[in-house]
Design an enzyme around this catalytic site. Structure first.
Site, PDB file in Angstrom:
ATOM      1  CB  CYS A  80      11.177  -5.646  20.617  1.00 54.76           C
ATOM      2  SG  CYS A  80      11.294  -4.358  21.448  1.00 54.76           S
ATOM      3  CB  VAL A 112       7.479   0.197   2.660  1.00 56.31           C
ATOM      4  CG1 VAL A 112       7.889   1.046   3.555  1.00 56.31           C
ATOM      5  CG2 VAL A 112       6.917   0.716   1.174  1.00 56.31           C
ATOM      6  CB  VAL A 154      11.612   1.966   8.756  1.00 59.00           C
ATOM      7  CG1 VAL A 154      12.453   3.199   9.409  1.00 59.00           C
ATOM      8  CG2 VAL A 154      10.283   2.411   8.542  1.00 59.00           C
ATOM      9  CG  ASP A 204       7.048   1.424  17.005  1.00 55.71           C
ATOM     10  OD1 ASP A 204       7.136   0.172  16.889  1.00 55.71           O
ATOM     11  OD2 ASP A 204       8.003   1.917  16.647  1.00 55.71           O
TER      12      ASP A 204
END
Length: 417
Positions: free
Chosen positions: A116, A162, A164, A305
């Site tokens: 995206c 941080v 993911v 999200d």
């Protein structure tokens, strides 16, 4: 090009079973590259990103059998280390094959990722951390050329922020490194815990030593494994918001409420009645939606999200609300389309101000990314009349059987060419 027609003003009522998690499946699929043993994966969602990752694994030499109930992966003849742009361009998770390829073969050439268009999503954090394991790399014409001349060697690594993807890539890579690796300031999303659980069951030596610190000791041998991927908490959150928005009454099944406790608490605050059971969530939407201010943040905070979906709900709140986006710098592209439907949303930097008491109007719309596309469906469900949503290929990247699931609970929605 395919479109969705959505006829609004229906209250959703019934039961929806949550599919497997896309965001857990992708790193787990990448991690199968570590092993030469047979691995069977169940509960994978049948979405475009998963199909693309399967094609990427096949291009690297994985032998994959799909019997619809599970995916059986064998890497006995897997020797290729080149991940082409043609496969990686549509999803950012393609970069996750870098770690396992370097761990197994000591070299890799991987295209920079796509996905995206909601921010730069730099892979610098991945590459800087891998360099501490002994990886040398260059970026040439959109490809990461990486090698580890002496193999991967364990190290102590603290992520500067941080991430993911970087957490996933480094955990996977460290599983075959020599010695011990300690990663601190890790992301702790449930999908990462699921990846770690998968790796441990495959024979890797991994232990969480603090909330955001994980220790990995490299191993030489891995085991055959049958594994079922966790449910999709973003899908669950999306349908919970849909119920709240339409004054619906839904039972969401197949998911542990604990992994979406933040989202559940926010929906309670805005007025929804929610009952929790083992692997079930019952929600009754309220006629009166209360305003709230939200900021996105890494787990256990409110997920980026679900930001677009929550914004749609807050357009119906009794007063003005605010959403601060602290994960991605360009994740308000759905705002222009929502405003065309009658919303009154203004943007100032990374903060959105959302006027309440809005009546959505049906319109022809254009999706800009995966979560924006589903936010437009939610707005269309709350509008009177027929809305048409273009560019729904974004939607197909991350939601399994969304039309079928929504139709089952009363939505009037169909796909057209």
């Amino acid at each position: 090009m395919k479109k969705l027609e959505v006829f609004g003003a229906a209250k959703l009522k019934g039961q929806i079973r949550i599919s497997g998690s896309k965001n857990a499946s992708l790193p787990i699929l990448a991690a199968t590259l570590l092993s030469n043993k047979k691995i069977s994966l169940a509960n994978l969602p049948r979405v475009k990103d998963i199909e693309t990752m399967i094609l990427l694994l096949k291009s690297l030499g994985s032998i994959i059998e799909d019997n619809k109930k599970e995916l059986i992966i064998k890497n006995t003849k897997q020797t290729k280390t080149f991940a082409a742009y043609s496969l990686v361009k549509t999803m950012r998770a393609g970069i996750l094959v870098l770690g396992p390829l370097l761990a197994k073969f000591g070299k890799a050439k991987v295209s920079l990722p796509g996905g995206c268009a909601i921010g730069t999503r730099p892979v610098d954090i991945h590459l800087q951390a891998l360099s501490k394991l002994g990886v040398k790399y260059k970026i040439i014409q959109g490809y990461v050329h990486a090698n580890a001349p002496k193999g991967l060697i364990g190290a102590n690594i603290k992520f500067p922020k941080v991430s993911v993807g970087a957490t996933e890539n480094l955990i996977i890579a460290a599983c075959l490194a020599k010695g011990k690796t300690t990663l601190s300031n890790c992301a702790i999303e449930p999908e990462i815990k699921d990846l770690v659980n998968f790796l441990i069951n495959m024979g890797c030596n991994i232990k969480w030593t603090a909330k955001r610190t994980v220790r990995i000791e490299g191993v030489n041998n891995l085991k055959e494994l049958d594994y079922s991927v966790m449910p999709d908490r973003i899908e669950a959150g999306t349908y919970l918001i849909a119920a709240a928005l339409t004054e619906g009454n839904l039972k969401i099944t197949g998911i542990d409420p604990k992994i979406i406790s933040t989202e559940i608490n926010i929906l309670k605050k805005v007025g929804s009645k929610i009952t929790l059971k083992k692997n079930e969530i019952l929600i009754q939407g309220s006629k009166k939606i209360k305003n709230i201010n939200i900021k996105t943040s890494p787990y256990p905070g409110f997920p980026t999200d679900l930001q677009a979906q929550m914004m749609v709900l807050l357009c119906k709140a009794n007063k003005r609300s605010h959403i601060k986006e602290e994960i991605f710098e360009n994740r308000f592209m759905h705002v222009a389309e929502l405003n065309r439907m009658g919303a009154k949303i203004s943007i100032n930097g990374n903060q959105a101000s959302i006027e309440g008491n809005i009546k959505f109007e049906a319109a022809e719309l254009m999706a800009t990314d995966l979560r924006a596309s589903v936010s437009l469906i939610l707005a269309a469900l709350a509008a009177k009349g027929k809305s048409v949503i273009n560019r729904i290929y974004h939607l197909d990247r991350g939601y399994e059987d969304i039309e079928k699931k929504l139709k089952k609970v009363g939505a009037k929605i169909k796909r057209i060419n």
